[in-house]
Design a protein around this motif. Structure first.
Motif, PDB file in Angstrom:
ATOM      1  N   THR A  10      38.626  51.670  -0.542  1.00  0.00           N
ATOM      2  CA  THR A  10      38.609  52.959  -1.230  1.00  0.00           C
ATOM      3  C   THR A  10      39.110  52.820  -2.656  1.00  0.00           C
ATOM      4  O   THR A  10      38.544  53.386  -3.592  1.00  0.00           O
ATOM      5  CB  THR A  10      39.496  53.978  -0.482  1.00  0.00           C
ATOM      6  OG1 THR A  10      39.013  54.126   0.862  1.00  0.00           O
ATOM      7  CG2 THR A  10      39.471  55.336  -1.173  1.00  0.00           C
ATOM      8  N   VAL A  11      40.179  52.045  -2.827  1.00  0.00           N
ATOM      9  CA  VAL A  11      40.725  51.819  -4.164  1.00  0.00           C
ATOM     10  C   VAL A  11      39.683  51.154  -5.057  1.00  0.00           C
ATOM     11  O   VAL A  11      39.478  51.563  -6.207  1.00  0.00           O
ATOM     12  CB  VAL A  11      41.991  50.936  -4.096  1.00  0.00           C
ATOM     13  CG1 VAL A  11      42.456  50.570  -5.502  1.00  0.00           C
ATOM     14  CG2 VAL A  11      43.099  51.665  -3.349  1.00  0.00           C
ATOM     15  N   ARG A  51      36.414  51.167  -4.690  1.00  0.00           N
ATOM     16  CA  ARG A  51      35.269  52.063  -4.891  1.00  0.00           C
ATOM     17  C   ARG A  51      35.559  53.142  -5.938  1.00  0.00           C
ATOM     18  O   ARG A  51      34.709  53.473  -6.758  1.00  0.00           O
ATOM     19  CB  ARG A  51      34.910  52.734  -3.570  1.00  0.00           C
ATOM     20  CG  ARG A  51      33.689  53.659  -3.635  1.00  0.00           C
ATOM     21  CD  ARG A  51      33.618  54.508  -2.382  1.00  0.00           C
ATOM     22  NE  ARG A  51      34.781  55.398  -2.300  1.00  0.00           N
ATOM     23  CZ  ARG A  51      35.182  55.988  -1.172  1.00  0.00           C
ATOM     24  NH1 ARG A  51      34.555  55.730  -0.035  1.00  0.00           N
ATOM     25  NH2 ARG A  51      36.228  56.790  -1.172  1.00  0.00           N
ATOM     26  N   ASP A  52      36.782  53.691  -5.888  1.00  0.00           N
ATOM     27  CA  ASP A  52      37.124  54.813  -6.768  1.00  0.00           C
ATOM     28  C   ASP A  52      37.852  54.396  -8.040  1.00  0.00           C
ATOM     29  O   ASP A  52      38.280  55.249  -8.813  1.00  0.00           O
ATOM     30  CB  ASP A  52      38.002  55.818  -6.007  1.00  0.00           C
ATOM     31  CG  ASP A  52      37.295  56.386  -4.784  1.00  0.00           C
ATOM     32  OD1 ASP A  52      36.048  56.378  -4.759  1.00  0.00           O
ATOM     33  OD2 ASP A  52      37.993  56.846  -3.859  1.00  0.00           O
ATOM     34  N   TYR A  53      37.998  53.102  -8.240  1.00  0.00           N
ATOM     35  CA  TYR A  53      38.828  52.616  -9.341  1.00  0.00           C
ATOM     36  C   TYR A  53      38.399  53.154 -10.706  1.00  0.00           C
ATOM     37  O   TYR A  53      39.224  53.600 -11.501  1.00  0.00           O
ATOM     38  CB  TYR A  53      38.809  51.083  -9.361  1.00  0.00           C
ATOM     39  CG  TYR A  53      39.880  50.480 -10.229  1.00  0.00           C
ATOM     40  CD1 TYR A  53      41.191  50.372  -9.770  1.00  0.00           C
ATOM     41  CD2 TYR A  53      39.581  50.019 -11.501  1.00  0.00           C
ATOM     42  CE1 TYR A  53      42.178  49.812 -10.561  1.00  0.00           C
ATOM     43  CE2 TYR A  53      40.565  49.453 -12.304  1.00  0.00           C
ATOM     44  CZ  TYR A  53      41.863  49.358 -11.827  1.00  0.00           C
ATOM     45  OH  TYR A  53      42.841  48.815 -12.623  1.00  0.00           O
ATOM     46  N   ALA A  54      37.112  53.116 -10.969  1.00  0.00           N
ATOM     47  CA  ALA A  54      36.615  53.530 -12.287  1.00  0.00           C
ATOM     48  C   ALA A  54      36.867  55.016 -12.557  1.00  0.00           C
ATOM     49  O   ALA A  54      36.979  55.424 -13.719  1.00  0.00           O
ATOM     50  CB  ALA A  54      35.128  53.225 -12.405  1.00  0.00           C
ATOM     51  N   THR A  55      36.990  55.817 -11.507  1.00  0.00           N
ATOM     52  CA  THR A  55      37.170  57.251 -11.715  1.00  0.00           C
ATOM     53  C   THR A  55      38.531  57.589 -12.305  1.00  0.00           C
ATOM     54  O   THR A  55      38.664  58.585 -13.019  1.00  0.00           O
ATOM     55  CB  THR A  55      37.004  58.026 -10.388  1.00  0.00           C
ATOM     56  OG1 THR A  55      38.013  57.594  -9.445  1.00  0.00           O
ATOM     57  CG2 THR A  55      35.631  57.776  -9.790  1.00  0.00           C
ATOM     58  N   TYR A  56      39.548  56.769 -12.019  1.00  0.00           N
ATOM     59  CA  TYR A  56      40.862  57.063 -12.580  1.00  0.00           C
ATOM     60  C   TYR A  56      41.331  56.023 -13.591  1.00  0.00           C
ATOM     61  O   TYR A  56      42.335  56.231 -14.276  1.00  0.00           O
ATOM     62  CB  TYR A  56      41.912  57.212 -11.462  1.00  0.00           C
ATOM     63  CG  TYR A  56      42.162  55.997 -10.606  1.00  0.00           C
ATOM     64  CD1 TYR A  56      43.040  54.995 -11.015  1.00  0.00           C
ATOM     65  CD2 TYR A  56      41.533  55.849  -9.379  1.00  0.00           C
ATOM     66  CE1 TYR A  56      43.277  53.885 -10.227  1.00  0.00           C
ATOM     67  CE2 TYR A  56      41.768  54.738  -8.578  1.00  0.00           C
ATOM     68  CZ  TYR A  56      42.639  53.764  -9.010  1.00  0.00           C
ATOM     69  OH  TYR A  56      42.864  52.650  -8.221  1.00  0.00           O
ATOM     70  N   ARG A  57      40.592  54.924 -13.719  1.00  0.00           N
ATOM     71  CA  ARG A  57      40.985  53.894 -14.671  1.00  0.00           C
ATOM     72  C   ARG A  57      40.016  53.777 -15.842  1.00  0.00           C
ATOM     73  O   ARG A  57      40.338  53.250 -16.885  1.00  0.00           O
ATOM     74  CB  ARG A  57      41.094  52.552 -13.944  1.00  0.00           C
ATOM     75  CG  ARG A  57      41.728  51.450 -14.752  1.00  0.00           C
ATOM     76  CD  ARG A  57      43.213  51.662 -14.931  1.00  0.00           C
ATOM     77  NE  ARG A  57      43.779  50.527 -15.667  1.00  0.00           N
ATOM     78  CZ  ARG A  57      44.212  50.577 -16.927  1.00  0.00           C
ATOM     79  NH1 ARG A  57      44.179  51.710 -17.588  1.00  0.00           N
ATOM     80  NH2 ARG A  57      44.699  49.503 -17.501  1.00  0.00           N
TER      81      ARG A  57
END
Length: 222
Positions: A179-180, A182-188
């Motif tokens: 999950t981290v 997969r979603d990394y670009a959304t918060y980084r």
């Protein structure tokens, strides 16, 4: 009115991540004058914010301008270096902003001074720099090695580092590693492995002490 300055310093501990915050970070093994910073100028007559950005990387400049045109934003990026002796010809700005960049120019004090001279009277200088810690000598050697290393050597360093960082992030965020990732670009703001490459690179690398930076900008009237 006196100018105002705000400095935010990233702390690095043995188990902590370093932090850059550029959305379109150029290659971690880029040229010594690689930098990313943003100036924002507000038109007092129309109350419309006008953003001006500079970067030494042509691709980053073109990307920024393409995005600005796409969203119809009053912004334009130039291919320039903050160490350009003629950088003052850009004019004065209400806000001059640089996050995690000036310490990678090879001359952090000259870079800070150059950014400061672009601030209009009563304006704000907002910069983020790496703070000097006992681990800086180690990070300097690592970054120098990584920047000069070939593709294979960088991969041998990047993937173990990335996996360890992914697991640490999963524990910290209490989320599954998948999950981290997969979603990394959304918060980084960038791909996980691209970010890992950025963390390991970034040379020249010149950390500072907060007190020294404060005294330095205060001497310029902030």
């Amino acid at each position: 009115m006196r100018q105002r300055a705000r400095e935010e310093v990233d702390h690095k501990d043995a188990g902590d991540d370093q932090r850059h915050a550029e959305d379109d970070e150029a290659d971690a093994h880029a040229a010594p004058l690689q930098m990313r910073w943003m100036e924002v100028r507000r038109s007092t007559s129309t109350a419309t914010a006008i953003a001006t950005g500079i970067d030494v990387d042509r691709a980053s400049v073109d990307t920024a301008n393409a995005i600005a045109r796409k969203v119809e934003a009053p912004a334009f990026a130039h291919q320039r270096s903050i160490l350009d002796p003629c950088i003052s010809d850009l004019g004065k700005f209400d806000i001059v902003y640089s996050w995690g960049v000036l310490h990678h120019t090879g001359d952090v004090w000259r870079a800070i001074a150059a950014a400061a001279q672009l601030v209009a009277t009563g304006g704000t200088l907002a910069i983020a720099l790496y703070e000097e810690t006992p681990l800086c000598a180690l990070w300097t050697r690592e970054k120098r090695f990584y920047t000069k290393a070939g593709t294979m050597k960088r991969a041998l360093v990047r993937y173990p580092f990335g996996i360890a960082r992914l697991l640490a992030s999963s524990v910290y965020r209490r989320e599954n590693p998948v999950t981290v990732l997969r979603d990394y670009a959304t918060y980084r703001g960038m791909d996980f492995w691209r970010d890992a490459d950025d963390w390991l690179g970034g040379y020249p690398y010149q950390p500072t002490r907060a007190a020294e930076v404060i005294r330095f900008v205060e001497s310029m009237g902030f």
